[in-house]
Design a protein around this motif. Sequence first.
Motif, PDB file in Angstrom:
ATOM      1  N   GLY A  14       0.795  -1.223   0.000  1.00 21.57           N
ATOM      2  CA  GLY A  14       0.000   0.000   0.000  1.00 21.57           C
ATOM      3  C   GLY A  14       0.820   1.262   0.000  1.00 21.57           C
ATOM      4  O   GLY A  14       0.403   2.269   0.584  1.00 21.57           O
ATOM      5  N   GLY A  15       1.993   1.253  -0.671  1.00 17.92           N
ATOM      6  CA  GLY A  15       2.761   2.476  -0.851  1.00 17.92           C
ATOM      7  C   GLY A  15       2.187   3.305  -1.984  1.00 17.92           C
ATOM      8  O   GLY A  15       1.060   3.080  -2.442  1.00 17.92           O
ATOM      9  N   PRO A  40       2.203   3.665   8.696  1.00 17.04           N
ATOM     10  CA  PRO A  40       2.927   4.859   8.239  1.00 17.04           C
ATOM     11  C   PRO A  40       4.172   5.108   9.077  1.00 17.04           C
ATOM     12  O   PRO A  40       4.161   4.970  10.302  1.00 17.04           O
ATOM     13  CB  PRO A  40       1.892   5.980   8.422  1.00 17.04           C
ATOM     14  CG  PRO A  40       0.575   5.288   8.343  1.00 17.04           C
ATOM     15  CD  PRO A  40       0.789   3.943   8.973  1.00 17.04           C
ATOM     16  N   SER A  41       5.245   5.449   8.406  1.00 20.33           N
ATOM     17  CA  SER A  41       6.512   5.695   9.101  1.00 20.33           C
ATOM     18  C   SER A  41       6.488   7.049   9.798  1.00 20.33           C
ATOM     19  O   SER A  41       5.904   8.015   9.299  1.00 20.33           O
ATOM     20  CB  SER A  41       7.662   5.662   8.092  1.00 20.33           C
ATOM     21  OG  SER A  41       8.873   6.051   8.688  1.00 20.33           O
ATOM     22  N   ARG A  42       7.142   7.112  10.946  1.00 21.87           N
ATOM     23  CA  ARG A  42       7.293   8.397  11.638  1.00 21.87           C
ATOM     24  C   ARG A  42       8.388   9.233  10.995  1.00 21.87           C
ATOM     25  O   ARG A  42       8.509  10.428  11.261  1.00 21.87           O
ATOM     26  CB  ARG A  42       7.616   8.165  13.110  1.00 21.87           C
ATOM     27  CG  ARG A  42       6.468   7.558  13.909  1.00 21.87           C
ATOM     28  CD  ARG A  42       6.871   7.369  15.350  1.00 21.87           C
ATOM     29  NE  ARG A  42       8.000   6.467  15.480  1.00 21.87           N
ATOM     30  CZ  ARG A  42       8.698   6.265  16.601  1.00 21.87           C
ATOM     31  NH1 ARG A  42       8.385   6.929  17.693  1.00 21.87           N
ATOM     32  NH2 ARG A  42       9.704   5.414  16.624  1.00 21.87           N
ATOM     33  N   LEU A  43       9.202   8.598  10.153  1.00 20.65           N
ATOM     34  CA  LEU A  43      10.298   9.298   9.493  1.00 20.65           C
ATOM     35  C   LEU A  43       9.777   9.995   8.239  1.00 20.65           C
ATOM     36  O   LEU A  43       9.222   9.364   7.341  1.00 20.65           O
ATOM     37  CB  LEU A  43      11.395   8.298   9.123  1.00 20.65           C
ATOM     38  CG  LEU A  43      12.646   8.863   8.442  1.00 20.65           C
ATOM     39  CD1 LEU A  43      13.433   9.714   9.426  1.00 20.65           C
ATOM     40  CD2 LEU A  43      13.512   7.731   7.900  1.00 20.65           C
ATOM     41  N   TRP A 103       3.514   9.849   3.007  1.00 25.57           N
ATOM     42  CA  TRP A 103       2.500   9.100   3.750  1.00 25.57           C
ATOM     43  C   TRP A 103       1.165   9.837   3.776  1.00 25.57           C
ATOM     44  O   TRP A 103       0.102   9.215   3.743  1.00 25.57           O
ATOM     45  CB  TRP A 103       2.995   8.797   5.165  1.00 25.57           C
ATOM     46  CG  TRP A 103       4.088   7.784   5.144  1.00 25.57           C
ATOM     47  CD1 TRP A 103       5.413   7.993   5.409  1.00 25.57           C
ATOM     48  CD2 TRP A 103       3.981   6.397   4.780  1.00 25.57           C
ATOM     49  NE1 TRP A 103       6.134   6.839   5.248  1.00 25.57           N
ATOM     50  CE2 TRP A 103       5.282   5.842   4.863  1.00 25.57           C
ATOM     51  CE3 TRP A 103       2.918   5.584   4.411  1.00 25.57           C
ATOM     52  CZ2 TRP A 103       5.532   4.494   4.584  1.00 25.57           C
ATOM     53  CZ3 TRP A 103       3.168   4.252   4.118  1.00 25.57           C
ATOM     54  CH2 TRP A 103       4.460   3.728   4.211  1.00 25.57           C
ATOM     55  N   SER A 104       1.218  11.159   3.783  1.00 26.33           N
ATOM     56  CA  SER A 104      -0.024  11.922   3.765  1.00 26.33           C
ATOM     57  C   SER A 104      -0.757  11.748   2.445  1.00 26.33           C
ATOM     58  O   SER A 104      -1.982  11.551   2.416  1.00 26.33           O
ATOM     59  CB  SER A 104       0.247  13.408   4.018  1.00 26.33           C
ATOM     60  OG  SER A 104       0.691  13.622   5.341  1.00 26.33           O
ATOM     61  N   ILE A 105      -0.019  11.803   1.330  1.00 25.37           N
ATOM     62  CA  ILE A 105      -0.707  11.685   0.042  1.00 25.37           C
ATOM     63  C   ILE A 105      -1.208  10.262  -0.171  1.00 25.37           C
ATOM     64  O   ILE A 105      -2.266  10.041  -0.768  1.00 25.37           O
ATOM     65  CB  ILE A 105       0.194  12.155  -1.121  1.00 25.37           C
ATOM     66  CG1 ILE A 105      -0.676  12.397  -2.367  1.00 25.37           C
ATOM     67  CG2 ILE A 105       1.296  11.159  -1.436  1.00 25.37           C
ATOM     68  CD1 ILE A 105       0.041  13.079  -3.500  1.00 25.37           C
ATOM     69  N   GLU A 107      -2.397   8.339   2.202  1.00 28.37           N
ATOM     70  CA  GLU A 107      -3.650   8.278   2.955  1.00 28.37           C
ATOM     71  C   GLU A 107      -4.756   9.067   2.258  1.00 28.37           C
ATOM     72  O   GLU A 107      -5.927   8.679   2.294  1.00 28.37           O
ATOM     73  CB  GLU A 107      -3.430   8.799   4.383  1.00 28.37           C
ATOM     74  CG  GLU A 107      -2.567   7.887   5.238  1.00 28.37           C
ATOM     75  CD  GLU A 107      -3.096   6.461   5.306  1.00 28.37           C
ATOM     76  OE1 GLU A 107      -4.329   6.298   5.526  1.00 28.37           O
ATOM     77  OE2 GLU A 107      -2.307   5.514   5.122  1.00 28.37           O
ATOM     78  N   GLN A 108      -4.386  10.174   1.611  1.00 30.53           N
ATOM     79  CA  GLN A 108      -5.376  10.948   0.867  1.00 30.53           C
ATOM     80  C   GLN A 108      -5.968  10.118  -0.278  1.00 30.53           C
ATOM     81  O   GLN A 108      -7.178  10.149  -0.530  1.00 30.53           O
ATOM     82  CB  GLN A 108      -4.741  12.228   0.315  1.00 30.53           C
ATOM     83  CG  GLN A 108      -4.444  13.283   1.370  1.00 30.53           C
ATOM     84  CD  GLN A 108      -3.679  14.474   0.771  1.00 30.53           C
ATOM     85  OE1 GLN A 108      -2.583  14.324   0.241  1.00 30.53           O
ATOM     86  NE2 GLN A 108      -4.293  15.647   0.842  1.00 30.53           N
ATOM     87  N   ILE A 109      -5.102   9.380  -0.975  1.00 36.45           N
ATOM     88  CA  ILE A 109      -5.574   8.553  -2.089  1.00 36.45           C
ATOM     89  C   ILE A 109      -6.423   7.394  -1.567  1.00 36.45           C
ATOM     90  O   ILE A 109      -7.480   7.074  -2.129  1.00 36.45           O
ATOM     91  CB  ILE A 109      -4.380   8.026  -2.915  1.00 36.45           C
ATOM     92  CG1 ILE A 109      -3.609   9.194  -3.529  1.00 36.45           C
ATOM     93  CG2 ILE A 109      -4.866   7.090  -4.021  1.00 36.45           C
ATOM     94  CD1 ILE A 109      -2.269   8.808  -4.123  1.00 36.45           C
ATOM     95  N   LYS A 110      -5.966   6.763  -0.493  1.00 37.83           N
ATOM     96  CA  LYS A 110      -6.734   5.642   0.068  1.00 37.83           C
ATOM     97  C   LYS A 110      -8.134   6.079   0.478  1.00 37.83           C
ATOM     98  O   LYS A 110      -9.094   5.298   0.369  1.00 37.83           O
ATOM     99  CB  LYS A 110      -6.004   5.063   1.280  1.00 37.83           C
ATOM    100  CG  LYS A 110      -4.824   4.173   0.941  1.00 37.83           C
ATOM    101  CD  LYS A 110      -4.203   3.610   2.205  1.00 37.83           C
ATOM    102  CE  LYS A 110      -2.992   2.742   1.896  1.00 37.83           C
ATOM    103  NZ  LYS A 110      -2.329   2.272   3.135  1.00 37.83           N
ATOM    104  N   SER A 111      -8.253   7.308   0.951  1.00 40.70           N
ATOM    105  CA  SER A 111      -9.565   7.791   1.383  1.00 40.70           C
ATOM    106  C   SER A 111     -10.537   7.886   0.215  1.00 40.70           C
ATOM    107  O   SER A 111     -11.755   7.959   0.423  1.00 40.70           O
ATOM    108  CB  SER A 111      -9.429   9.153   2.071  1.00 40.70           C
ATOM    109  OG  SER A 111      -9.084  10.168   1.129  1.00 40.70           O
TER     110      SER A 111
END
Length: 370
Positions: A14-15, A40-43, A103-105, A107-111
Amino acid sequence: MKHAFEYDCLIVGGGIAGTVTAKQLQEKGYKVALIDERAPSRLHLAESLPATIEPLLQRLGLLELIKSPPHFKHTGMVSLWGSSVPQVMPSVAQHHGWKVDKWSIIEQIKSQLPSACVISGKVKAVAIQQNGWRCHIKKNGVKTDFEIHTRFLIDASGRQGYLPRVLNLHRHTFDKLSAFVANVTVHSPLDAQPSVVVEAFQDGWTLTSKISDNQSMVAIFCNQYTPEFSKFKYAKNWPEVANQTQWFKKVVSNGEFEVKILNASSHIVSQLSGKSWLLVGDAAMSFDPLSSHGMTTAIYMAEKAAHAIDRLFNGDNNALGQYSKTMADIYNSYLNELLGCYRLEQRFKDSKFWQSKQHFSDEEVRNIVG
């Protein structure tokens, strides 16, 4: 084990490559399962996208996503490469693309995907059948495993690659580049801070990439030829490199920060597709961060992968072969471009690191790049 489900496509990973592929296939009307086991990575890796990617993002319905925080416009790159004089490329005043929180984008796509499409879990085993694949899935938080039956299997599981291991595919690796990466706070924000600064030093190179006005991603790139390679796992040893630089030392203080070690090598798998499977993103081929090609190419590959699968399902038996050839050609051009970039740095002729990056040492790699 129970509960068999029927899908057109199952995507492992899911990358960014897997998520964009899922979005494209779902929009084409196919029933898709996206299996994602990674948290999601904290880095923050402070990914960059060039302005030239905007037409692609527009086609994929992604352009509007990057026009608001945490994403922001890329204001340019400063290079101390081949010279101790900083080179600004391009002018900091120009729009050079985008700095993207990956990671933000994702999650945006997954939504935007149907909730039933995304499955948090792991592919435990797969078996090829006459008309597709039988996949054994372990879902997070659920004791009972289940099977998914799918017409087509897409590996977007990253550099380690799931299908290359299952199918025993060979991986051609150009080098053994490693990245020691950290996120640091910029206590006194620097005036006119560029988005990216790249600096060469005796045994490798450094990267400073802006996350926000008071935070940056910093990295040291080197390999086994770098003296005392493993000591850079510890922040206390970074000043040794920082003292050889102009910009990096302004950002890297003597304070403590957590360091992660990442594989940053270039590779391509010997076969990128088969009768009912395909590799996409880093599972297929990976790029040296110096090139800034990684995320851009992953998104491009996702579009082409979805297009090839759609063509295959509509009777075009040449679609997967054409996809594989296109991706191999891209890797060929990239590797030659990368070699040219490393050869621009001629100040450290006695350094084994730079010697290793300025020629092809592997016969198989030479065959790939012609």
